[in-house]
Design a protein around this motif. Sequence first.
Motif, PDB file in Angstrom:
ATOM      1  N   UNK A  89      -0.920  -4.323  16.670  1.00 31.48           N
ATOM      2  CA  UNK A  89       0.198  -3.693  15.981  1.00 31.48           C
ATOM      3  C   UNK A  89      -0.236  -2.285  15.570  1.00 31.48           C
ATOM      4  N   UNK A  90       0.363  -1.261  16.207  1.00 30.10           N
ATOM      5  CA  UNK A  90       0.014   0.130  15.948  1.00 30.10           C
ATOM      6  C   UNK A  90       0.931   0.706  14.872  1.00 30.10           C
ATOM      7  N   UNK A  91       0.355   1.536  13.979  1.00 31.26           N
ATOM      8  CA  UNK A  91       1.154   2.103  12.897  1.00 31.26           C
ATOM      9  C   UNK A  91       0.681   3.519  12.576  1.00 31.26           C
ATOM     10  N   UNK A  92       1.586   4.266  11.946  1.00 29.62           N
ATOM     11  CA  UNK A  92       1.274   5.616  11.463  1.00 29.62           C
ATOM     12  C   UNK A  92       1.545   5.657   9.963  1.00 29.62           C
ATOM     13  N   UNK A  93       0.586   6.183   9.214  1.00 32.19           N
ATOM     14  CA  UNK A  93       0.679   6.222   7.756  1.00 32.19           C
ATOM     15  C   UNK A  93       1.302   7.548   7.307  1.00 32.19           C
ATOM     16  N   UNK A  94       2.536   7.498   6.852  1.00 31.79           N
ATOM     17  CA  UNK A  94       3.203   8.665   6.271  1.00 31.79           C
ATOM     18  C   UNK A  94       3.556   8.384   4.808  1.00 31.79           C
ATOM     19  N   UNK A  95       2.788   7.470   4.201  1.00 28.32           N
ATOM     20  CA  UNK A  95       3.099   7.079   2.823  1.00 28.32           C
ATOM     21  C   UNK A  95       2.923   8.235   1.848  1.00 28.32           C
TER      22      UNK A  95
ATOM     23  N   UNK B  22       0.836  -1.207   0.000  1.00 28.51           N
ATOM     24  CA  UNK B  22       0.000   0.000   0.000  1.00 28.51           C
ATOM     25  C   UNK B  22       0.871   1.258   0.000  1.00 28.51           C
ATOM     26  N   UNK B  23       1.892   1.290   0.865  1.00 21.30           N
ATOM     27  CA  UNK B  23       2.746   2.475   0.950  1.00 21.30           C
ATOM     28  C   UNK B  23       3.488   2.710  -0.358  1.00 21.30           C
TER      29      UNK B  23
END
Length: 680
Positions: free
Chosen positions: A652-658, A570-571
């Motif tokens: 599982x925590x994530x941050x989207x900076x794509x 996705x990224x």
Amino acid sequence: MTSNVTRLYQAVLRDPTPPISIRLRRSFSDWVVPKGFPPPSAAVVKDEAEAGEARLVMERRGDCGRYTLDEPYGQGRLRTRVTYAESTPNMTGWVVVTVEQHGGPDPAARREPDRTGRRSARQRGKQGAEQQPEPAMVKAPGFLPAYLDTARISDGAVQVEGAAVLLTEDDVQRFVSVMTEPRRRVPILVVSADPRDPEVARERADHLADGVAGAGLVVRLADLRAQDRFNEAMGPELGVFGGAIRTYFAPFDPAGEHYPRRHPPMGDAAIRGRGAAALDRIVDGVIGETAHRKVPDDVRRTLDVVHRVLAGRAELGEIADAAAPRPSKVDFAREEMRRRMMAMTRRPAVPKAETVAPAKIAAEATVEATVEATVETTVEATVEATVEATRTTVETAQSVADMVVKELRGELETALGLATSSQVAGDSGQVLREIRVLGAHLSGLRDLVAERRGDGPAGETERSLRDEHRLLNEEYAEAVTSARKLAERVRWLERRLAEAGEPVYGMTEDDPVFEPGGLAEVLAEARESLRHIGVGDTDGAAARLDLEHHIQCRTWAAKAWDALRALDDFAGARSSGRFAGGFYDWCAGDSPGRRTIPTGMLSMRESKSVVTRAKFSAPRRFAVPPEVHPSGQILMESHIKLRSVGYPAPRMYFHDDSAGTTGRIWIGYLGEHLPNTRTN
């Protein structure tokens, strides 16, 4: 008339409150006196009486006793027997209640219920051919509800009640932990709320509670709010609603149940149509399920001795002797592992000034040696430190041994293989990755050992670990079976597509296959091979799950790896302008060739109560590069649920900076469920 004997009912009850004899005698006496027997006398050791064709014998000796009631039952006899023994230093007091049919028609032809209480067509036909009247259905002996109300009495770590339990919305979370208790033996019957007539649900619950007393637990949902909360915890296929009744057999885990019909429901329409007969069918199914259940070992051993004591063939002291725990068998797998470890270890000289070192210092020294030394020295230092900590630290010896042999066996086998292989030098990248994973696991082991030094009695901890390990083995076996079936299906579909000349989306012959053995390995592989993924400092939390749930975490690791690959795809698409939506849109879309995960695993936002309260939001702030946020930290709400319900429920925590300056997804945390309004 035949001479067969058939067990119709059985309850094995743990009663830790002495004396059992007084409370049990009073409850039993109140039950038999209305049957025409004179009030039993507590002054005699053996009291015998008759009332018509029924006969009663109540006997006791010291801290044990037995009550036997024989009554006419159809063309045979019904024998109710109650045997008890008070608590000893090595055993909690117990009461065993059985009801048996002696003689009369073949009980198998009359009733052989399955878990829903149904009889087979063969049995119904045989019954019709014999044309013999069927006596009233056997229920729990009438004294049990009163006796169960006298103390906190349990079976398989679950308290059994003399009446139906009312479950409110606030009680649901606690009750779900009772349902999933690994040691639970008794079935649980849940009566749903009936908004049209709340009184009907209460009457049904009371009827069931009288019928299954001692052999089951009946719970009534207080209202629709409690029902909704309960069904949310159960999931879409295991709920109960609309006046229905559902029986939940043990073992039970809503997150891993593959056959919901194992826990049979009965709808409101069927209950209203048949009335009490429908409720009796539910009772019959529960009693039939529990009547032949194996008696716990300590009860079985002491029960035989109690019968001999009452017959005058044994002394009272033999009960305590029989209750003493038996010596455990030698674990040959552990001994073989220890022998191999010691054979490959060069024991360094210990300075004379040093005394017995705490386990924490030994484990820290092990991690430092693993990171800094060469491969051979790393393995030797790791093995030596673990063995030395096990040998010298008396307080934690059992915990360390169990952890090393049962939960780090895979890592130890890898370490031994690295030490003996002649081709290690040719693949330094793989070696370094193995060392990092092993180091993370040893660091987590050090923390677990330090915590378990403060646990309660060693025996209770050992039993809890053994039960937990057994359940994890069962869940892992089911996961492996499902994975194999799915893998075979995928391979078949790919072959068919290739034969038809259609594009095959999936692995090609050149794609490397990565099968993670744990969450720490997933993080290590992601750092190396997923160029659109950035992984923060979460190795410790992941390694802790690897150590505490070694078998179960293999399933979670596979899910985590699939999620990370989907995030990476996705990224890559979003950072290059090939996709404009978010990760949820990416997974919800139906485009071939994408790596995705089920949207049910995704949660893109936390609740308002979590985000706005500092004690819940603070644990969700994780480190990111300054180009993502100037403070070097950011609140991460988006997370992936590796297990939706139950304990533990890894996240599982994530941050989207794509679409930002880095063009990457940043993983802030991979570990146990973080605190929220329900867990705190």
